[in-house]
Design an enzyme around this catalytic site. Structure first.
Site, mmCIF file in Angstrom:
data_model
loop_
_atom_site.group_PDB
_atom_site.id
_atom_site.type_symbol
_atom_site.label_atom_id
_atom_site.label_comp_id
_atom_site.label_asym_id
_atom_site.label_seq_id
_atom_site.Cartn_x
_atom_site.Cartn_y
_atom_site.Cartn_z
ATOM 1 N N ALA A 168 11.086 33.174 18.928
ATOM 2 C CA ALA A 168 12.344 33.323 19.652
ATOM 3 C C ALA A 168 12.638 32.167 20.594
ATOM 4 O O ALA A 168 13.790 31.976 20.996
ATOM 5 C CB ALA A 168 12.332 34.634 20.436
ATOM 6 N N HIS A 217 12.268 29.033 -2.340
ATOM 7 C CA HIS A 217 13.035 28.263 -1.362
ATOM 8 C C HIS A 217 12.287 26.941 -1.155
ATOM 9 O O HIS A 217 11.497 26.784 -0.229
ATOM 10 C CB HIS A 217 13.161 29.022 -0.046
ATOM 11 C CG HIS A 217 13.786 28.219 1.051
ATOM 12 N ND1 HIS A 217 15.072 27.743 0.984
ATOM 13 C CD2 HIS A 217 13.293 27.793 2.228
ATOM 14 C CE1 HIS A 217 15.342 27.059 2.073
ATOM 15 N NE2 HIS A 217 14.271 27.074 2.859
ATOM 16 N N ASN A 252 -0.193 29.600 7.818
ATOM 17 C CA ASN A 252 0.861 30.603 7.888
ATOM 18 C C ASN A 252 0.356 31.997 7.558
ATOM 19 O O ASN A 252 0.876 32.987 8.077
ATOM 20 C CB ASN A 252 2.026 30.200 6.986
ATOM 21 C CG ASN A 252 2.943 29.194 7.666
ATOM 22 O OD1 ASN A 252 3.651 29.532 8.596
ATOM 23 N ND2 ASN A 252 2.904 27.956 7.215
ATOM 24 N N ASP A 278 20.492 28.340 0.949
ATOM 25 C CA ASP A 278 20.608 27.534 -0.260
ATOM 26 C C ASP A 278 21.893 27.878 -1.017
ATOM 27 O O ASP A 278 22.594 26.998 -1.522
ATOM 28 C CB ASP A 278 19.392 27.761 -1.156
ATOM 29 C CG ASP A 278 18.091 27.481 -0.440
ATOM 30 O OD1 ASP A 278 17.936 26.379 0.089
ATOM 31 O OD2 ASP A 278 17.237 28.384 -0.395
ATOM 32 N N ASN A 285 9.275 28.948 6.846
ATOM 33 C CA ASN A 285 8.782 28.415 5.566
ATOM 34 C C ASN A 285 7.265 28.232 5.535
ATOM 35 O O ASN A 285 6.661 27.995 6.579
ATOM 36 C CB ASN A 285 9.472 27.080 5.287
ATOM 37 C CG ASN A 285 10.937 27.266 4.959
ATOM 38 O OD1 ASN A 285 11.294 28.175 4.219
ATOM 39 N ND2 ASN A 285 11.778 26.413 5.511
ATOM 40 N N ARG A 300 4.621 21.967 8.338
ATOM 41 C CA ARG A 300 3.652 21.077 7.720
ATOM 42 C C ARG A 300 3.493 19.839 8.579
ATOM 43 O O ARG A 300 4.473 19.157 8.897
ATOM 44 C CB ARG A 300 4.114 20.688 6.307
ATOM 45 C CG ARG A 300 3.033 20.009 5.479
ATOM 46 C CD ARG A 300 3.454 19.950 4.024
ATOM 47 N NE ARG A 300 2.366 19.578 3.148
ATOM 48 C CZ ARG A 300 2.342 19.821 1.857
ATOM 49 N NH1 ARG A 300 3.368 20.441 1.292
ATOM 50 N NH2 ARG A 300 1.323 19.448 1.110
ATOM 51 N N GLY A 341 15.828 30.459 16.564
ATOM 52 C CA GLY A 341 15.871 31.677 17.356
ATOM 53 C C GLY A 341 16.955 31.626 18.412
ATOM 54 O O GLY A 341 17.714 32.592 18.603
ATOM 55 N N GLY A 353 12.244 29.042 19.745
ATOM 56 C CA GLY A 353 12.599 27.879 18.942
ATOM 57 C C GLY A 353 14.101 27.715 18.780
ATOM 58 O O GLY A 353 14.899 28.546 19.223
#
Length: 329
Positions: A10, A185, A103, A157, A129, A90, A15, A12
Site C-alpha cells: 500500500a 502476463h 515471491n 494488457d 508480478n 527482479r 497502491g 508503493g
C-alpha cells in the site's frame, strides 16, 4: 453495506494510485462504503501511514475506516476483496528461479493468512508480478479457499491492445471490443484480435483499410508492442506503469463484483479449457456473472493463434515447475 478491502504494497506507487479512487467509489460504485486495510512490510509502513493521513484529509463520504499494519492476520481480517499489489521486483543478476522463490516467500504466507482470516466469500486479485504464478502460489497456500476466488490482472494488457487498435483505426477506444489476452502476463502473452470488433464490425476487416499486410502487422508490430508496452514505458518514463495499472485493477475488480456485459480478460484457474492444463492460472476471454469469472468457451482458435497460446502456456508451466522444484508449491 460496507466492503472491507485489503491492499498489500500500500505504500508503493500503484497502491497510492489505487487508494483514492477506491475511496471515491470508482471501484465499487457511489453507494458502497469501504473499509481499507493497508498491509505493508515494516520498512514501507511510513509511506502507507502517510497515505492513510491523506485519505483522512480527503474526507471521502464512502470511506469508513483506514488501518495500517504489517501483520497479515490483521491485514486480512474479515477482508472481502484482497488486492495483492506488493511483490519482489527482479533485481540485477537475479535468475528467474530466484525471483519466483522470493515471491513465493511473499504470496505463500499471504495465501495462508487469507485462508485463516478473510471473509468466507473473499475475492483475491494479484497485481504484483509475475502475477499469474504469484496467484497460483497464493491459491495453493490458501487451504479451503476455492481457486476460483483467485485471479491475476491481465486487464492492463487488454487495455493496451484496445488502445493500439483504436489509434490505428482512428476510432474511439470505447468502440473496440472483444480483444482478449491469452496466457501469461509477460512478453509471451497473446493479444487476440480474431474476434475483435470496432463499432460492431470485425476489426480484421477494418484493419485492411489502414494496413497493407494485416498478418505481418499483427506479428511484427501490434503483438510485440502490446507485450512490451511496460518496458517501453519504463524506457520513456524512467519507471514502470502506475496509473494505467491502477486503472486496470479498478476495472478488473469492478467487473468481477458487478458483472460484465461482454468479454474481458482475466487470468483465472484453468479446468482444461482450450487445452490449458488444469490448475494453471492463465489468461482467457472471460465474463463475470453473479460474482464469478466464467471462461468464454467454444471460440474458434486458428493454428496461428494456437501456436501463440501454447507458447505462453509453456512459459506458465515452466514457472510452475520451477516453483515446485523449489518445494514452494
Amino acid at each position: 453495506m460496507t466492503t472491507t478491502i485489503t491492499l498489500t504494497g500500500a505504500g508503493g506507487q500503484i497502491g497510492y494510485a489505487l487508494l483514492f479512487r477506491i475511496a471515491a467509489g470508482d471501484m465499487l460504485g457511489p453507494d458502497e462504503k469501504v473499509r481499507l486495510r493497508l498491509l505493508e512490510i515494516p520498512q514501507g509502513l511510513g509511506a502507507a501511514e502517510g497515505a492513510a493521513l491523506e485519505l483522512q484529509d480527503g474526507a471521502f463520504d464512502l470511506l469508513e475506516h483506514v488501518e495500517v499494519t504489517d501483520d497479515p492476520a490483521v491485514g486480512f481480517d474479515g477482508t472481502d476483496l484482497a488486492l495483492l499489489v506488493g511483490a519482489r521486483p527482479r533485481g540485477p543478476g537475479m535468475e528467474r528461479g530466484d525471483l519466483l522463490a522470493a515471491n513465493a516467500g511473499i504470496f505463500g504466507p499471504q495465501g495462508a493468512a487469507i485462508a485463516a482470516n478473510a471473509a468466507p466469500g473473499v475475492r483475491v486479485t494479484v497485481v504484483g508480478n509475475p502475477a499469474n504464478t504469484n496467484a497460483l502460489i497464493a491459491a495453493a497456500s490458501a487451504d479451503g479457499v476455492p481457486a476460483e476466488r483467485f485471479s491475476a490482472l491481465t486487464r492492463l494488457d487488454e487495455n493496451r491492445a484496445r488502445a493500439q487498435l483504436a489509434q490505428i483505426l482512428g476510432a474511439p477506444v470505447s468502440t473496440i471490443s472483444r480483444v482478449p489476452i491469452w496466457g501469461n502476463h509477460s512478453a509471451t502473452q497473446f493479444p487476440d484480435v480474431s474476434h475483435a470488433t470496432v463499432g460492431g464490425a470485425p476489426v480484421m476487416e477494418a484493419l485492411r483499410a489502414f494496413v497493407d499486410d494485416v498478418p505481418d502487422w499483427l506479428d511484427s508490430i501490434f503483438i510485440p508492442r502490446v507485450a512490451k508496452r511496460g518496458a517501453e514505458i519504463i524506457q520513456v518514463r524512467g519507471s514502470s506503469s502506475v496509473a494505467s495499472a491502477a486503472n486496470a485493477t479498478i476495472e478488473h475488480v469492478r467487473d468481477w463484483v458487478r458483472g460484465t456485459d461482454d468479454w474481458t480478460s482475466a487470468a483465472v484457474a484453468s479446468h482444461g479449457e482450450y487445452g490449458v492444463p488444469e490448475g494453471l492460472i492463465s489468461s482467457f476471454p472471460v465474463t463475470s456473472v453473479d460474482g464469478e469469472w466464467r471462461i468464454v468457451e467454444g471460440l474458434e482458435v486458428s493454428d496461428w493463434a494456437r501456436q501463440r497460446i501454447d507458447a505462453s502456456v509453456a512459459e506458465l508451466l515452466e514457472e510452475r515447475d520451477t516453483v515446485r522444484g523449489l518445494g514452494l508449491l
